[in-house]
Write a protein that holds these residues in place. Sequence first.
Motif: not given
Length: 780
Positions: A604-615
């Motif tokens: 799930f951490e990788r999924l969260e990191a993708l949200f941060t990347k696009y933010a």
Amino acid sequence: MQTKQELIVFPTSRAIREYILINKQNNSLLPFFLTADEFFKKSFYFDNRKLIDEEQKFLFLKEAIKFDEFKNLGISSNFTQFLKQSDYIFRFFTEITSEKVSINDIKNVDTYEFYEEHLEVLKKVKYNYEQILENNGYIDRVNEHKYSKLNKEFLDKFSHIQFNFEGYFTKVEFDKIRQISKNTNLIINLYTNEYNKKSYEIFENINLKLEEDFFYSLDISNKKILKKQKLDKKLDSFTIKGFASRVTQIAYIKTAIAESIKKAIEPSNIVLILPDENFANRLRLFDDEGYFNYAMGLDVKNSYTYKILYTISSYISEKNLKNSDAINFFDINKEFMEFINNNYNKKITKEGFEYICECLILWENNKELKEKLNELFYKLNNLFFTYKSEILYKELIRVLLQRVSSISLDDVNSGKITVMGLLESRAINFDTVIICDFNETYIPKASLKDKFLSTKVKEFAKLPTLKDRENLQKYYYKRLIQNCKNLYVSYVSNDSSTISRFASELFELKAEQSLQDNSYKHILYNKNSLKHFDKQIVKQIDLSKLTWSATSLKTYLQCKRKFYLQYILRLKEHEITLKPKGYELGDIIHKILYEYYESSFDSFERLEALFTKYANKNPFLTLELEVWKKRIKDFYINEQQRVSKIQILHKEMPFNLTYQDIKIKGVIDRVDKDNENFLVIDYKTSSSLKVDTLKNYVKSSDFQLEFYYIALQNIYKTSDIQSYYYDLNSAKLLKEVALNEKLDLLREIFQDLKTKSVDFEKCEDKATCNFCFYKTICNR
């Protein structure tokens, strides 16, 4: 022996110029002129002491606050913050010194000890500051009384002095007046009204008792009244108007000018008073006739240097697309930007400071601004490198921006009608006075001198109070009114602005007036009414020859007129903002899920990191993506249970095929396989997702899952296909229960598209128009 001259003192240099202009026809030798500030400076000197400049003052004060208790004052000791806030302290020290009040005097009247801690800190700062001045041989307002000596050599040049007094004498200034009057014959000319009582009561100290509403000429040397004249009302006409829009006042101002000219008033005898001098920037935009000259000078914010500094400062604060584009728009030197990018978090060096200054000077074309920039950079060089500053380059840019923004440029292409602030109008008479922005926001004008003490404490300490300052402003306004023939006043009345409370005291107001925008705005704007297109649109067209997506079909079924404008005429929405459209959040979440599954379904951490990347890529959606980062947790948990039982065949799979002799296209979000069944999945982020039922599908316009079904059936040649919406809000798969019925309905719709003539009529349901960007064209 040289004949002694008369010296005339005015409050401002503008008043001196007006006096000379009026008297230039007289065939006589002009007297000597000085402003009040220059007069006091020249009339006194200081033995072996240097007058301190602003930069040195700041350095000494920065040194004086170096003790732990200073933080209790609530003023930051950070270099750049203190540079902005130090003025509060200087104004306080100047005020108490000018009124011959000590901090101990204030403590004695502060019976409730509200300010005891602050006053102790200020007392220590003042003591430290005075010691530093003493040790370095400097004079400032706080210590000049110790060394001040009458400059008899200067005063003896004059036969007598006429001082045109407008305002208020501090106790120290009045002491100087008395000293001067003992050496040289001194006459003070002043006006009295109900608002400057505190100003003229000071003459009772020399046994001169004055009355309200008179002009006086006072012989201070001999302590007698030379002239006493009752003030007459000159006002012939008075108009006051209210407006909902601040800009519409400009139309009223132009009307006032035109009316005055018709009354044979010379343009040079018309003045526009701006309580908020920044309004001059808006005024200039509408000054097509070239009416105005600006006493306050031109705003430097239109200069290339200011725009460059503002752009760089914004870019340092936030490296987003808008600020990057601004850097490119102004074509800022790449080498310069590399220097800023590499150093903005580092401490400044003398070489780096000089490099930045040289670049700014090189890029600026305005000769006057170049001179003022050179002067500013010289002072800042002394400020930063005499004192061992810990200032960073990003702070340097903010300081430069702050200091450059305070520069004003001379108005060389001047009109004949003067625009000025209230203080600049002292001791000048005009036939027509126009005052705009007569609002509580700007009148009375706030003062920085009331930062540390309450009005009550100041009153007990015999310091000028907030009421005294307000009365002085009323005095200036009344003097303007008393001396003019025609008075025009405007104010703004809306949800955020109200007429000033001064208005009822200064003007004879009638009942509440209606707002006058409609009567005047045609002067500024052409009356162009928006024409809406309401005609019937019937076109000879075979819609079956077009390529259809589920989205274009939905548009056609909801509103044929919108389909015509968007897909036939291809009219695009006007881009007026960098902020994202409603669909962009969904697009980003689709990209995140595609990128996540493209690698593997893991943490799930990788999924969260993708949200941060696009933010980080889209700062306007940072908040929404942070919310979705938390919301997507339930989706992840649900997928954990599913992913071991299914096979993910495709992600973002495009298709382009022919169905019922009509071309269709699209992109399927995801295709899963569960045993022998194919699962078509369409991600949905909308919180108002509704799935068609067997009862209401007939009215449906959304055939996206049907398009996906047809595409998958065409690829895999099977009917073992189930269609689902994946509601990402609830993390649930919602089945398209009316799939077969909607496929039958879709075939009927496609048959209807095979026609030679189409009436592109407006939709009947106006709720569809709420978020349509063509609604203005359709007058919906």
